[in-house]
Write a protein that holds these residues in place. Structure first.
Motif, PDB file in Angstrom:
ATOM      1  N   ALA A 268       0.836  -1.212   0.000  1.00 39.01           N
ATOM      2  CA  ALA A 268       0.000   0.000   0.000  1.00 39.01           C
ATOM      3  C   ALA A 268       0.865   1.254   0.000  1.00 39.01           C
ATOM      4  O   ALA A 268       0.457   2.297  -0.489  1.00 39.01           O
ATOM      5  CB  ALA A 268      -0.924   0.009   1.216  1.00 39.01           C
ATOM      6  N   ARG A 269       2.066   1.145   0.573  1.00 41.78           N
ATOM      7  CA  ARG A 269       2.827   2.371   0.821  1.00 41.78           C
ATOM      8  C   ARG A 269       4.122   2.517   0.030  1.00 41.78           C
ATOM      9  O   ARG A 269       4.578   3.644  -0.159  1.00 41.78           O
ATOM     10  CB  ARG A 269       3.162   2.439   2.328  1.00 41.78           C
ATOM     11  N   ILE A 270       4.753   1.404  -0.417  1.00 48.90           N
ATOM     12  CA  ILE A 270       6.017   1.623  -1.140  1.00 48.90           C
ATOM     13  C   ILE A 270       5.718   2.372  -2.440  1.00 48.90           C
ATOM     14  O   ILE A 270       4.683   2.177  -3.061  1.00 48.90           O
ATOM     15  CB  ILE A 270       6.833   0.328  -1.419  1.00 48.90           C
ATOM     16  N   GLY A 271       6.620   3.263  -2.774  1.00 50.43           N
ATOM     17  CA  GLY A 271       6.414   4.072  -3.978  1.00 50.43           C
ATOM     18  C   GLY A 271       5.545   5.295  -3.731  1.00 50.43           C
ATOM     19  O   GLY A 271       5.259   6.043  -4.647  1.00 50.43           O
ATOM     20  N   THR A 272       5.105   5.471  -2.470  1.00 47.40           N
ATOM     21  CA  THR A 272       4.321   6.665  -2.148  1.00 47.40           C
ATOM     22  C   THR A 272       5.117   7.510  -1.145  1.00 47.40           C
ATOM     23  O   THR A 272       6.134   7.060  -0.611  1.00 47.40           O
ATOM     24  CB  THR A 272       2.958   6.333  -1.492  1.00 47.40           C
ATOM     25  N   SER A 273       4.625   8.706  -0.868  1.00 46.39           N
ATOM     26  CA  SER A 273       5.344   9.545   0.092  1.00 46.39           C
ATOM     27  C   SER A 273       4.923   9.235   1.532  1.00 46.39           C
ATOM     28  O   SER A 273       5.397   9.869   2.462  1.00 46.39           O
ATOM     29  CB  SER A 273       5.126  11.022  -0.246  1.00 46.39           C
ATOM     30  N   ASP A 274       4.044   8.253   1.722  1.00 38.52           N
ATOM     31  CA  ASP A 274       3.667   7.858   3.088  1.00 38.52           C
ATOM     32  C   ASP A 274       4.608   6.762   3.585  1.00 38.52           C
ATOM     33  O   ASP A 274       5.032   5.910   2.806  1.00 38.52           O
ATOM     34  CB  ASP A 274       2.225   7.340   3.106  1.00 38.52           C
ATOM     35  N   PRO A 275       4.931   6.774   4.885  1.00 34.15           N
ATOM     36  CA  PRO A 275       5.879   5.778   5.394  1.00 34.15           C
ATOM     37  C   PRO A 275       5.259   4.371   5.450  1.00 34.15           C
ATOM     38  O   PRO A 275       4.053   4.235   5.661  1.00 34.15           O
ATOM     39  CB  PRO A 275       6.186   6.277   6.811  1.00 34.15           C
ATOM     40  N   VAL A 276       6.104   3.373   5.276  1.00 36.19           N
ATOM     41  CA  VAL A 276       5.666   1.984   5.494  1.00 36.19           C
ATOM     42  C   VAL A 276       5.580   1.774   7.002  1.00 36.19           C
ATOM     43  O   VAL A 276       6.544   2.040   7.725  1.00 36.19           O
ATOM     44  CB  VAL A 276       6.669   0.992   4.861  1.00 36.19           C
ATOM     45  N   GLU A 277       4.411   1.372   7.474  1.00 37.99           N
ATOM     46  CA  GLU A 277       4.202   1.209   8.920  1.00 37.99           C
ATOM     47  C   GLU A 277       3.521  -0.129   9.193  1.00 37.99           C
ATOM     48  O   GLU A 277       2.765  -0.610   8.358  1.00 37.99           O
ATOM     49  CB  GLU A 277       3.281   2.322   9.441  1.00 37.99           C
ATOM     50  N   PRO A 278       3.772  -0.705  10.389  1.00 43.47           N
ATOM     51  CA  PRO A 278       3.077  -1.960  10.710  1.00 43.47           C
ATOM     52  C   PRO A 278       1.619  -1.691  11.079  1.00 43.47           C
ATOM     53  O   PRO A 278       1.285  -1.486  12.239  1.00 43.47           O
ATOM     54  CB  PRO A 278       3.873  -2.502  11.912  1.00 43.47           C
ATOM     55  N   ILE A 279       0.793  -1.664  10.077  1.00 45.07           N
ATOM     56  CA  ILE A 279      -0.633  -1.389  10.282  1.00 45.07           C
ATOM     57  C   ILE A 279      -1.391  -2.677   9.953  1.00 45.07           C
ATOM     58  O   ILE A 279      -1.300  -3.181   8.844  1.00 45.07           O
ATOM     59  CB  ILE A 279      -1.093  -0.222   9.387  1.00 45.07           C
ATOM     60  N   VAL A 280      -2.090  -3.191  10.976  1.00 39.67           N
ATOM     61  CA  VAL A 280      -2.762  -4.486  10.804  1.00 39.67           C
ATOM     62  C   VAL A 280      -4.096  -4.318  10.083  1.00 39.67           C
ATOM     63  O   VAL A 280      -4.402  -5.028   9.136  1.00 39.67           O
ATOM     64  CB  VAL A 280      -2.981  -5.179  12.165  1.00 39.67           C
ATOM     65  N   ALA A 281      -4.884  -3.355  10.540  1.00 38.14           N
ATOM     66  CA  ALA A 281      -6.219  -3.170   9.952  1.00 38.14           C
ATOM     67  C   ALA A 281      -6.067  -2.416   8.639  1.00 38.14           C
ATOM     68  O   ALA A 281      -5.214  -1.535   8.507  1.00 38.14           O
ATOM     69  CB  ALA A 281      -7.098  -2.385  10.905  1.00 38.14           C
ATOM     70  N   VAL A 282      -6.890  -2.759   7.691  1.00 40.76           N
ATOM     71  CA  VAL A 282      -6.725  -2.157   6.368  1.00 40.76           C
ATOM     72  C   VAL A 282      -7.371  -0.763   6.295  1.00 40.76           C
ATOM     73  O   VAL A 282      -6.972   0.068   5.473  1.00 40.76           O
ATOM     74  CB  VAL A 282      -7.282  -3.135   5.305  1.00 40.76           C
ATOM     75  N   GLU A 283      -8.307  -0.486   7.200  1.00 35.80           N
ATOM     76  CA  GLU A 283      -9.040   0.793   7.118  1.00 35.80           C
ATOM     77  C   GLU A 283      -8.127   2.018   7.126  1.00 35.80           C
ATOM     78  O   GLU A 283      -8.301   2.905   6.293  1.00 35.80           O
ATOM     79  CB  GLU A 283     -10.096   0.892   8.221  1.00 35.80           C
ATOM     80  N   PRO A 284      -7.149   2.090   8.063  1.00 34.23           N
ATOM     81  CA  PRO A 284      -6.285   3.286   8.028  1.00 34.23           C
ATOM     82  C   PRO A 284      -5.456   3.383   6.747  1.00 34.23           C
ATOM     83  O   PRO A 284      -5.140   4.490   6.298  1.00 34.23           O
ATOM     84  CB  PRO A 284      -5.356   3.114   9.233  1.00 34.23           C
ATOM     85  N   LEU A 285      -5.130   2.237   6.166  1.00 34.27           N
ATOM     86  CA  LEU A 285      -4.376   2.266   4.902  1.00 34.27           C
ATOM     87  C   LEU A 285      -5.271   2.795   3.785  1.00 34.27           C
ATOM     88  O   LEU A 285      -4.834   3.587   2.943  1.00 34.27           O
ATOM     89  CB  LEU A 285      -3.873   0.861   4.550  1.00 34.27           C
ATOM     90  N   ILE A 286      -6.515   2.363   3.810  1.00 32.84           N
ATOM     91  CA  ILE A 286      -7.464   2.845   2.790  1.00 32.84           C
ATOM     92  C   ILE A 286      -7.692   4.350   2.974  1.00 32.84           C
ATOM     93  O   ILE A 286      -7.713   5.107   2.007  1.00 32.84           O
ATOM     94  CB  ILE A 286      -8.792   2.061   2.878  1.00 32.84           C
ATOM     95  N   LYS A 312       6.711  -7.330  12.952  1.00 32.40           N
ATOM     96  CA  LYS A 312       6.011  -6.293  13.740  1.00 32.40           C
ATOM     97  C   LYS A 312       4.498  -6.513  13.690  1.00 32.40           C
ATOM     98  O   LYS A 312       3.797  -6.306  14.685  1.00 32.40           O
ATOM     99  CB  LYS A 312       6.345  -4.904  13.208  1.00 32.40           C
ATOM    100  N   ILE A 313       4.033  -6.914  12.545  1.00 31.06           N
ATOM    101  CA  ILE A 313       2.585  -7.163  12.383  1.00 31.06           C
ATOM    102  C   ILE A 313       2.166  -8.351  13.260  1.00 31.06           C
ATOM    103  O   ILE A 313       1.132  -8.291  13.944  1.00 31.06           O
ATOM    104  CB  ILE A 313       2.253  -7.418  10.890  1.00 31.06           C
ATOM    105  N   VAL A 314       2.966  -9.410  13.266  1.00 21.89           N
ATOM    106  CA  VAL A 314       2.638 -10.593  14.087  1.00 21.89           C
ATOM    107  C   VAL A 314       2.525 -10.181  15.556  1.00 21.89           C
ATOM    108  O   VAL A 314       1.635 -10.628  16.273  1.00 21.89           O
ATOM    109  CB  VAL A 314       3.697 -11.708  13.882  1.00 21.89           C
ATOM    110  N   ARG A 339       3.496 -14.201  21.831  1.00 24.17           N
ATOM    111  CA  ARG A 339       3.494 -13.291  20.679  1.00 24.17           C
ATOM    112  C   ARG A 339       4.750 -12.420  20.536  1.00 24.17           C
ATOM    113  O   ARG A 339       5.336 -12.369  19.449  1.00 24.17           O
ATOM    114  CB  ARG A 339       2.225 -12.438  20.765  1.00 24.17           C
ATOM    115  N   PRO A 340       5.206 -11.744  21.618  1.00 21.80           N
ATOM    116  CA  PRO A 340       6.363 -10.846  21.411  1.00 21.80           C
ATOM    117  C   PRO A 340       7.661 -11.570  21.071  1.00 21.80           C
ATOM    118  O   PRO A 340       8.644 -10.930  20.708  1.00 21.80           O
ATOM    119  CB  PRO A 340       6.511 -10.124  22.755  1.00 21.80           C
ATOM    120  N   ASN A 341       7.688 -12.908  21.212  1.00 18.27           N
ATOM    121  CA  ASN A 341       8.911 -13.662  20.915  1.00 18.27           C
ATOM    122  C   ASN A 341       8.956 -14.189  19.499  1.00 18.27           C
ATOM    123  O   ASN A 341       9.965 -14.734  19.068  1.00 18.27           O
ATOM    124  CB  ASN A 341       9.020 -14.860  21.860  1.00 18.27           C
TER     125      ASN A 341
END
Ligand code: GLU
Length: 445
Positions: A268-286, A312-314, A339-341
């Motif tokens: 969703a984010r590579i090639g755009t001016s927005d940073p790549v972030e660990p975002i699990v839900a798709v709504e904020p990306l949309i 990070k997503i896991v 999970r954190p391991n």
């Protein structure tokens, strides 16, 4: 007007990361606008199109969470293409041509040799009826070309590339149908985009020249062209479109334990001016999706970046999201501890074994083994509770004077068989008092 996008793969192979990205942008844009996302299978090539790929494309889109709202197949629409071709014949916008591939090649070579651009010379337009009849008599069949209108400059405002201009006189009249009656992609695609009421065509910049001629096709068929967004292509870390990227698809992501959310967040984010972030839900990306954020430089796909994002997503995935992939008796509390391991979901079993055992028996010094038998005695006296670890280590501090690493490390090694891992405070109640006693006894022996 309902916004409608389409993703139009040819089912001649599996989706790769480049076309997954195109599909995603079409899907996100449609969702953001409350519109419709169409899967159009460009399967006019009967020989190369395979049903197994059609199935795989549907499954891949579903796994990524972007199942289409509608599906169409070009192979079901040949009658329609035929009818539209007849209209274009009647209005003089297509014409038959009889040159063989070798003849066309020779023409191009001569033009290039003279330093001229290799534009089709329209010799077929000058053929007399008798000449055409003679070709037919020899058994030659024509291929068909779309006649560009040289008087009408081609312009559009691309949602990513901005204002685009093409002089049609500098383009060859495109071949739309071959001698054997098979269709090239270019006209059926324009016919479909009109009939299926596509409002936005989102595709790679390798299609820019197709768009130029398709704009005239739309108008020749009596329709206004849709909006266009041509995105810069995807390249690997080495800066080129590598073969490896071309073969990287959903099955290899699954093998590598990459979560669909990680693929979506990255693409969703590579090639755009927005940073790549660990975002699990798709709504904020949309919500942040916007063609004006796309750059003109190629988007770089880095497998390492994907693996890190995936980790990070896991670490952010909720129990409900992963429950069906967890060992049967692993509950939400255990998931939180483990999970954190995790490096990825492939590590779950390994860490769950630390809870359920058996764990490797640690090799310890006589002093540490002596310390562990004291630990065993103290643990026996304690009540099983959420504070078992604190109670045990407090008691041992008092009894032995040990603190810090000499206090904690032999316990961790005996209880988990490892030098590092989950927070013992949370882990010990999961292991349970009885199993912990057995592990301490074994390590102390
Ligand atoms: N089947 C075409 C391709 O895969 C579709 C291009 C388009 O989006 O129009 O290149």
């Amino acid at each position: 007007m309902t916004i409608k996008t389409r993703f139009a793969p040819s089912p001649t192979g599996h989706l790769h990361v480049g076309n997954i990205r195109t599909a995603l942008h079409n899907w996100m844009f449609a969702k953001k606008q409350g519109g419709v996302f169409l899967l159009r299978l460009d399967d006019t090539d009967a020989e190369r199109s395979k049903e197994e790929y059609v199935t795989a494309i549907r499954e891949d889109l579903a796994w990524l969470g972007m199942a289409p709202d509608e599906e169409q197949r070009q192979s079901a629409r040949f009658d329609r293409y035929e009818a539209q071709l007849e209209k274009l014949k009647a209005s003089g916008r297509v014409y038959p041509a009889y040159e063989t591939a070798q003849e066309l090649d020779l023409k191009r070579k001569i033009q290039l040799g003279r330093g001229k651009p290799p534009i089709y010379d329209r010799a077929a337009l000058a053929l007399a009826d008798a000449e055409m009849a003679a070709f037919e008599a020899q058994g030659r069949k024509p291929h068909w070309r779309f006649k560009l209108d040289h008087e009408v400059p081609i312009t559009w405002t691309d949602l990513i590339r901005g204002d685009q201009h093409f002089n049609p006189a500098l383009l060859s009249d495109p071949v739309i149908r071959r001698e054997d009656g098979s269709w090239l992609y270019i006209l059926p695609s324009a016919i479909d985009d009109i009939d299926m009421e596509i409002t936005h065509v989102v595709r790679g910049e390798d299609h820019v020249a197709n768009t130029a001629v398709q704009i005239q096709m739309f108008r020749a068929l009596g329709a206004e062209p849709p909006e266009f967004a041509h995105e810069a292509l995807l390249v690997g870390t080495e800066g080129k479109l590598s073969k490896r990227l071309g073969s990287l698809g959903v099955s290899s992501f699954r093998e590598r334990q990459i979560e669909p959310q990680a693929i979506i967040a990255l693409l969703a984010r590579i090639g755009t001016s927005d940073p790549v972030e660990p975002i699990v839900a798709v709504e904020p990306l949309i919500a942040t999706f916007d063609f004006s954020r796309f750059g003109r430089a190629p988007a770089r796909f880095d497998k390492e970046e994907l693996a890190q994002l995936n980790q990070k997503i896991v670490h952010l995935l909720d129990y409900d999201e992963v429950q069906r992939r967890l060992p049967e008796d692993m509950d939400a509390a255990a998931w939180e501890v483990i999970r954190p391991n995790l490096h990825d979901m492939g590590n779950v079993d390994q860490w769950w074994q630390v809870v359920t055992g058996p764990v490797p028996v640690a090799e310890l010094s006589p002093e540490d083994r002596e310390f562990l038998s004291i630990a065993h005695a103290r643990l026996e006296e304690l009540e099983a509770s959420d504070y078992l670890w604190k109670s045990l280590t407090d008691a041992l501090k008092d009894a032995t004077g040990r603190k810090g690493k000499p206090l904690f490390m032999p316990l961790r090694q005996a209880l988990t068989g490892l030098d590092h891992g989950p927070d013992m405070n949370a882990l010990l109640p999961l292991i349970g008092k009885a199993a912990a006693l057995a592990r301490l006894a074994k390590a102390a022996a």
